[in-house]
Design a protein around this motif. Structure first.
Motif, PDB file in Angstrom:
ATOM      1  N   LEU A 125      -3.888 -16.365  -4.804  1.00  0.00           N
ATOM      2  CA  LEU A 125      -4.184 -14.937  -4.865  1.00  0.00           C
ATOM      3  C   LEU A 125      -5.473 -14.769  -5.662  1.00  0.00           C
ATOM      4  N   MET A 126      -6.079 -13.585  -5.556  1.00  0.00           N
ATOM      5  CA  MET A 126      -7.370 -13.362  -6.192  1.00  0.00           C
ATOM      6  C   MET A 126      -7.313 -12.100  -7.026  1.00  0.00           C
ATOM      7  N   ARG A 127      -7.687 -12.211  -8.287  1.00  0.00           N
ATOM      8  CA  ARG A 127      -7.817 -11.004  -9.110  1.00  0.00           C
ATOM      9  C   ARG A 127      -9.277 -10.578  -9.060  1.00  0.00           C
ATOM     10  N   LEU A 128      -9.505  -9.427  -8.485  1.00  0.00           N
ATOM     11  CA  LEU A 128     -10.859  -8.893  -8.362  1.00  0.00           C
ATOM     12  C   LEU A 128     -11.024  -7.721  -9.311  1.00  0.00           C
ATOM     13  N   VAL A 164     -12.564 -11.685   3.529  1.00  0.00           N
ATOM     14  CA  VAL A 164     -13.710 -12.608   3.515  1.00  0.00           C
ATOM     15  C   VAL A 164     -13.469 -13.798   2.579  1.00  0.00           C
ATOM     16  N   PHE A 165     -12.913 -13.539   1.390  1.00  0.00           N
ATOM     17  CA  PHE A 165     -12.832 -14.557   0.339  1.00  0.00           C
ATOM     18  C   PHE A 165     -11.496 -15.304   0.281  1.00  0.00           C
ATOM     19  N   VAL A 188      -7.501  -5.483  -8.683  1.00  0.00           N
ATOM     20  CA  VAL A 188      -6.565  -5.652  -7.568  1.00  0.00           C
ATOM     21  C   VAL A 188      -6.194  -7.132  -7.493  1.00  0.00           C
ATOM     22  N   PHE A 189      -5.119  -7.432  -6.779  1.00  0.00           N
ATOM     23  CA  PHE A 189      -4.607  -8.806  -6.796  1.00  0.00           C
ATOM     24  C   PHE A 189      -4.141  -9.225  -5.394  1.00  0.00           C
ATOM     25  N   GLU A 207     -16.439  -9.326 -10.424  1.00  0.00           N
ATOM     26  CA  GLU A 207     -16.072 -10.699 -10.785  1.00  0.00           C
ATOM     27  C   GLU A 207     -14.663 -10.950 -10.258  1.00  0.00           C
ATOM     28  N   PHE A 208     -14.408 -12.188  -9.846  1.00  0.00           N
ATOM     29  CA  PHE A 208     -13.060 -12.485  -9.366  1.00  0.00           C
ATOM     30  C   PHE A 208     -12.657 -13.885  -9.760  1.00  0.00           C
ATOM     31  N   GLU A 209     -11.348 -14.092  -9.719  1.00  0.00           N
ATOM     32  CA  GLU A 209     -10.777 -15.361 -10.136  1.00  0.00           C
ATOM     33  C   GLU A 209      -9.619 -15.686  -9.198  1.00  0.00           C
ATOM     34  N   TYR A 210      -9.523 -16.956  -8.790  1.00  0.00           N
ATOM     35  CA  TYR A 210      -8.383 -17.391  -7.979  1.00  0.00           C
ATOM     36  C   TYR A 210      -7.220 -17.779  -8.898  1.00  0.00           C
TER      37      TYR A 210
END
Length: 375
Positions: free
Chosen positions: A180-183, A173-174, A40-41, A189-192
């Motif tokens: 944006l955040m790829r979860l 929360v994050f 998700v993004f 694991e996630f990345e901004y």
């Protein structure tokens, strides 16, 4: 909101409250992928919930929902579940913290929000995240942020009747300003990803058609995906290919096939959008958004006439990208709009939508903002 909430708290319970906030969210792409173990993004937005909270030294919670003008009081054991649906969110968060060994007591609270209800921006996740974050802080529980998100998700499952994925609570929360955040919903694991679309605006058009996710429409689609994954010998649809799906087409229903086709395509689209953003290619981002919309409308069948109409207007006006956002059955479209067509698009959408449906869509420009915090 801070002043409103503080003033009401002092009127009802006296001074000494601490303020906490959590945002709603948008999701640029990656819809109905979270419970399928996919990507998700999302990003947090500059609208959310603000709560004033003070511990009261008892084992009772006294809560006031300012926007509804309603008050509830409940204890902290399972038998104390309140009657009001909004209070079940607070109660559920308390119970889920307790189930994880968190020692909490009673508190007094007043909350208000400016996330438009029913617009698919996750006002419920903002509410859960606010209280999970606040209780962790006030009782010094030391719960990590992922667990705070899971507490909100478990609240939806166990106390509110929605078998949702983790995305909404994670984003709340994050959230991080300007990102944006790829979860990865399988590995967590996630990345901004920096999101600064110069020359474009991100805007939501709210159809003001309200959707209700409790009950069958959402859970039916999840069950479809689970059946296909099982047939493929997988826990989730994540990683499945169209070739694999086509190989079992005669063993599954047409409906299950269409649901899975959408999800498999959506996983690819999320990764395409991430790659495009790294190059600053917002036109490709927009194309994938349109593909997502028509997939959700025709294969996943979670759109509605009003949302299809708004996306059609966006296409006519040369908007870079537009799609339904959220669980579906009403709510908003999210639109990536070049500055040079923005004014014409908004004016046209309002005029045509009102002529067809008797009211204008609400317009919300989106600013990507920070997640749960003590104010």
């Amino acid at each position: 909101m801070k002043e409103k909430v503080t003033s009401k708290f002092e009127e009802l319970y006296g001074p000494g409250a601490v303020l906490f906030a959590s945002p709603g969210r948008i999701n640029l792409i990656g819809e109905h992928t979270d419970y399928n173990g996919g990507f998700v993004f999302p990003g947090a937005v500059d609208r959310g919930i603000v709560a004033a909270i003070r511990l009261n030294g008892t084992d009772r919670v006294r809560a006031h929902a300012l926007d509804l003008g309603q008050t509830a009081e409940f204890g902290l054991s399972e038998a104390d579940k309140p009657a009001q649906s909004w209070a079940c969110y607070l109660f559920g968060v308390c119970r889920e913290i307790q189930k994880r060994g968190g020692k909490i007591g009673g508190f007094d609270t007043v909350f208000a929000g400016d996330v438009p209800l029913g617009a698919g921006m996750s006002s419920s996740a903002a509410l859960e995240s606010t209280y999970a974050y606040a209780l962790d802080d006030l009782f010094s529980l030391g719960i990590d942020k992922f667990e705070l998100a899971r507490i909100g998700q478990a609240t939806e499952h166990n106390y509110c009747g929605v078998n949702c994925g983790i995305m909404d609570q994670f984003a709340s929360v994050f959230g991080k300003k300007g990102c944006l955040m790829r979860l990865d919903c399988r590995s967590m694991e996630f990345e901004y990803f920096p999101f600064d679309p110069e020359g474009y605006k991100l805007v939501l058009l709210d159809s003001r058609v309200k959707h209700e996710l409790v009950g069958s429409p959402y859970n039916d689609r999840r069950a479809s995906c689970e059946r296909v994954a099982k047939m493929l010998g997988q826990e989730f649809l994540r990683g499945a290919t169209m070739e694999q799906l086509d190989a079992i087409k005669d063993k599954i229903s047409e409906e299950d096939y269409k649901r899975a086709r959408y999800v498999i395509g959506e996983e690819r689209r999320v990764l395409d959008v991430c790659a495009a953003l790294e190059k600053g290619d917002y036109e490709t981002v927009g194309k994938r958004m349109y593909e997502t919309h028509w997939g959700m409308s025709r294969d996943y069948e979670v759109s509605c006439e009003e949302l299809d109409f708004l996306v059609g207007v966006a296409e006519e006006c040369g908007v870079a990208g537009s799609r339904i956002m959220g669980g579906g059955f009403g709510g908003c479209t999210i639109n990536l709009v070049r500055d040079d067509v923005y004014d014409r698009f908004i004016a046209t959408a309002k005029e045509k939508f009102a002529a067809r449906y008797g009211h204008e869509p609400a317009v919300y420009e989106v600013v990507i903002s920070d997640g749960s915090r003590r104010l």
